[in-house]
Design a protein around this motif. Structure first.
Motif, PDB file in Angstrom:
ATOM      1  N   ARG A  21       1.612  -0.050 -54.081  1.00 55.37           N
ATOM      2  CA  ARG A  21       1.823  -1.285 -54.832  1.00 55.37           C
ATOM      3  C   ARG A  21       2.547  -2.321 -53.987  1.00 55.37           C
ATOM      4  N   ALA A  22       3.566  -1.869 -53.243  1.00 55.64           N
ATOM      5  CA  ALA A  22       4.338  -2.806 -52.416  1.00 55.64           C
ATOM      6  C   ALA A  22       3.469  -3.388 -51.304  1.00 55.64           C
ATOM      7  N   VAL A  23       2.651  -2.526 -50.686  1.00 61.08           N
ATOM      8  CA  VAL A  23       1.780  -3.000 -49.610  1.00 61.08           C
ATOM      9  C   VAL A  23       0.750  -3.989 -50.144  1.00 61.08           C
ATOM     10  N   ASP A  24       0.166  -3.689 -51.293  1.00 61.82           N
ATOM     11  CA  ASP A  24      -0.825  -4.597 -51.886  1.00 61.82           C
ATOM     12  C   ASP A  24      -0.211  -5.942 -52.228  1.00 61.82           C
ATOM     13  N   ALA A  25       1.089  -5.940 -52.568  1.00 66.04           N
ATOM     14  CA  ALA A  25       1.748  -7.178 -52.982  1.00 66.04           C
ATOM     15  C   ALA A  25       2.128  -8.072 -51.809  1.00 66.04           C
ATOM     16  N   LEU A  26       2.179  -7.517 -50.608  1.00 60.39           N
ATOM     17  CA  LEU A  26       2.547  -8.325 -49.449  1.00 60.39           C
ATOM     18  C   LEU A  26       1.429  -9.316 -49.126  1.00 60.39           C
ATOM     19  N   VAL A  27       1.806 -10.566 -48.919  1.00 63.54           N
ATOM     20  CA  VAL A  27       0.819 -11.606 -48.635  1.00 63.54           C
ATOM     21  C   VAL A  27       1.076 -12.194 -47.252  1.00 63.54           C
ATOM     22  N   THR A  58      -1.231   4.258 -47.913  1.00 57.81           N
ATOM     23  CA  THR A  58       0.183   4.214 -47.540  1.00 57.81           C
ATOM     24  C   THR A  58       0.741   5.612 -47.318  1.00 57.81           C
ATOM     25  N   GLU A  59       0.386   6.542 -48.178  1.00 57.88           N
ATOM     26  CA  GLU A  59       0.907   7.901 -48.035  1.00 57.88           C
ATOM     27  C   GLU A  59       0.320   8.601 -46.813  1.00 57.88           C
ATOM     28  N   GLU A  60      -0.960   8.357 -46.520  1.00 60.05           N
ATOM     29  CA  GLU A  60      -1.558   8.921 -45.313  1.00 60.05           C
ATOM     30  C   GLU A  60      -0.869   8.377 -44.070  1.00 60.05           C
ATOM     31  N   ALA A  61      -0.584   7.065 -44.088  1.00 61.21           N
ATOM     32  CA  ALA A  61       0.105   6.448 -42.950  1.00 61.21           C
ATOM     33  C   ALA A  61       1.522   7.003 -42.811  1.00 61.21           C
ATOM     34  N   ARG A  62       2.173   7.239 -43.945  1.00 61.67           N
ATOM     35  CA  ARG A  62       3.528   7.798 -43.899  1.00 61.67           C
ATOM     36  C   ARG A  62       3.518   9.189 -43.239  1.00 61.67           C
ATOM     37  N   GLU A  63       2.523  10.003 -43.595  1.00 65.70           N
ATOM     38  CA  GLU A  63       2.426  11.335 -42.996  1.00 65.70           C
ATOM     39  C   GLU A  63       2.142  11.245 -41.502  1.00 65.70           C
ATOM     40  N   GLU A  64       1.261  10.310 -41.108  1.00 66.57           N
ATOM     41  CA  GLU A  64       0.981  10.117 -39.689  1.00 66.57           C
ATOM     42  C   GLU A  64       2.244   9.684 -38.950  1.00 66.57           C
ATOM     43  N   ALA A  65       3.013   8.786 -39.579  1.00 67.84           N
ATOM     44  CA  ALA A  65       4.260   8.320 -38.964  1.00 67.84           C
ATOM     45  C   ALA A  65       5.259   9.467 -38.839  1.00 67.84           C
ATOM     46  N   ARG A  66       5.335  10.303 -39.864  1.00 63.68           N
ATOM     47  CA  ARG A  66       6.265  11.425 -39.837  1.00 63.68           C
ATOM     48  C   ARG A  66       5.896  12.395 -38.693  1.00 63.68           C
ATOM     49  N   ARG A  67       4.595  12.637 -38.518  1.00 63.12           N
ATOM     50  CA  ARG A  67       4.170  13.520 -37.428  1.00 63.12           C
ATOM     51  C   ARG A  67       4.470  12.907 -36.060  1.00 63.12           C
ATOM     52  N   ALA A  68       4.249  11.597 -35.946  1.00 64.55           N
ATOM     53  CA  ALA A  68       4.523  10.924 -34.673  1.00 64.55           C
ATOM     54  C   ALA A  68       6.001  10.984 -34.336  1.00 64.55           C
ATOM     55  N   LEU A  69       6.867  10.736 -35.323  1.00 62.35           N
ATOM     56  CA  LEU A  69       8.305  10.766 -35.092  1.00 62.35           C
ATOM     57  C   LEU A  69       8.781  12.183 -34.779  1.00 62.35           C
ATOM     58  N   ALA A  70       8.115  13.183 -35.349  1.00 63.83           N
ATOM     59  CA  ALA A  70       8.455  14.573 -35.035  1.00 63.83           C
ATOM     60  C   ALA A  70       8.147  14.883 -33.575  1.00 63.83           C
ATOM     61  N   ARG A  71       7.025  14.339 -33.082  1.00 66.68           N
ATOM     62  CA  ARG A  71       6.692  14.541 -31.668  1.00 66.68           C
ATOM     63  C   ARG A  71       7.701  13.858 -30.759  1.00 66.68           C
TER      64      ARG A  71
END
Length: 419
Positions: free
Chosen positions: A27-33, A85-98
């Motif tokens: 919702r937050a991402v969709d609201a960003l203009v 957004t949730e898929e991107a969050r998981e990708e970010a979490r994996r990247a930060l773990a690396r």
């Protein structure tokens, strides 16, 4: 949004960038203009996870981090059109773990980008970039990748492909210079070349979305006009086809193929709509086919009496399909195209495709005086404009009308058949 922060771009240079902080949700991402300048929104829960919004409204998920050596990095994940957004969050979490384990995801991505071949890009595209495509379209895409794309540029690095390479590929396919083991459906030609370049456009746009390249090499390529052929059978040709179908039926040809071809001519349906027809989609009481899916979505096909008679004669076969494959009853019948090649050759119709039976149905409707809107509904077209491409197929009825009118005028003038 007025806060200024120093951020690092992929190339390593620093730039001023407007930023905001929030919990990144759909919702937050969709609201960003979009604003007058690019800005970034950073997640308050996962440090380093953010979203970049361009002045054009493009939203790209990013990860900000420092390497073990202290170097600042900015990793581009994908746009909001590719990842949720949730898929991107998981990708970010994996990247930060690396990163925490001493890795550098941005450097790895840069190396992968430099080494990835077009063949590998096509595989990744088919896995991750085709969620909205139908299986019939994917089947054709796979054929074009295998027959037209991979043999020519499959081994090239994605970063090395230039517009000239795409142009040469299009000319090569357009001239029919393809692999010797090509099937009858993949001979090439200008239409196939135009559609192959269209597919490449989608594949390289996908590469841009994933950050593998900055700009698609397909951009700016002048394609051949995709002049889709509108061939239809004359009454005499239909009669020949009918005779051949009957002869093949008597000689022991697969009755499923014979029935499918007859139904295609009698309904104007697409090949897959009949060949993959399920018992659950057949409504004999109302004389309808209720397709749960088609090229244009769910669809109802009214059945004329001859088509209804053919379908009523089909006996239950234990499969969910009316025309199951003999070896794999859980799948629709195979080899229809090869059967058609033999049938059309026997009928002297070597230039006629199975899809031309649909054109023939439209032509017959025009010949009988039916209007374009009605024919469009029978064919399942969403817009009359789509049906209008068949308007020129009524050559026979126009010729007949010209004969009737000229004969009437000739009679009035007293000219013509005089002994």
């Amino acid at each position: 949004m007025g806060t200024q922060n120093l951020l690092w771009r992929d190339g390593g240079e620093m730039s001023g960038d407007h930023t905001v902080t929030m919990k990144l949700t759909k919702r937050a991402v969709d609201a960003l203009v979009a604003g007058p300048e690019r800005y970034s929104a950073w997640d308050i829960e996962l440090k380093g996870f953010g979203l970049r919004v361009s002045p054009q409204g493009r939203k790209t998920y990013i990860v900000r981090y420092r390497t073990m050596g202290g170097a600042r990095r900015m990793l581009t994940l994908a746009t909001s059109e590719v990842l949720t957004t949730e898929e991107a969050r998981e990708e970010a979490r994996r990247a930060l773990a690396r990163v925490a384990m001493g890795g550098d995801p941005q450097r790895v991505k840069a190396e992968r980008r430099a080494e990835m071949t077009v063949r590998e890009l096509c595989e990744l595209y088919m896995e991750e970039g085709t969620a909205t495509k139908k299986e019939t379209t994917l089947h054709i895409d796979r054929i074009r990748i295998k027959r037209h794309i991979n043999p020519r540029i499959g081994n090239m690095k994605v970063t090395d492909v230039a517009r000239a390479d795409i142009q040469r590929l299009m000319i090569d396919v357009g001239n029919g210079n393809i692999r010797k083991d090509a099937t009858p459906h993949t001979r090439g030609g200008k239409g196939a070349a135009a559609r192959t370049v269209g597919l490449l456009g989608g594949i390289f746009n996908f590469a841009v979305e994933y950050g593998f390249i900055e700009q698609s090499p397909v951009r700016g390529v002048k394609r051949y006009r995709d002049n889709r052929r509108d061939r239809f059978l004359s009454p005499a040709e239909l009669a020949r086809l009918g005779d051949v179908l009957s002869a093949f039926e008597k000689d022991g040809a697969d009755p499923r193929h014979i029935t499918i071809l007859r139904l295609l001519a009698l309904t104007g349906a697409r090949k897959s709509e009949i060949a993959c027809l399920r018992w659950s989609e057949l409504d004999l009481d109302r004389g309808l086919l209720r397709l749960r899916d088609s090229k244009t979505g769910p669809k109802i096909i009214p059945l004329g009496a001859p088509a209804l008679e053919l379908l009523s004669a089909i006996k239950p076969n234990g499969s969910k399909f009316l025309f199951p494959d003999r070896r794999r009853p859980d799948q629709p019948t195979a080899n229809l195209d090869w059967a058609w090649v033999r049938i059309r050759s026997k009928a002297g119709l070597d230039d006629v495709r199975i899809h031309d039976l649909r054109h023939t149905f439209a032509s017959a409707g025009l010949a009988s005086g039916e209007g374009l809107p009605l024919i469009g509904k029978l064919l399942g077209h969403a817009h009359v404009g789509t049906t209008s491409r068949y308007a020129h197929l009524a050559d026979d009825p126009l010729q007949a009308a010209a004969n009737r009118i000229s004969t009437r005028v000739a009679d009035a003038l007293g000219i013509g058949a005089q002994e």
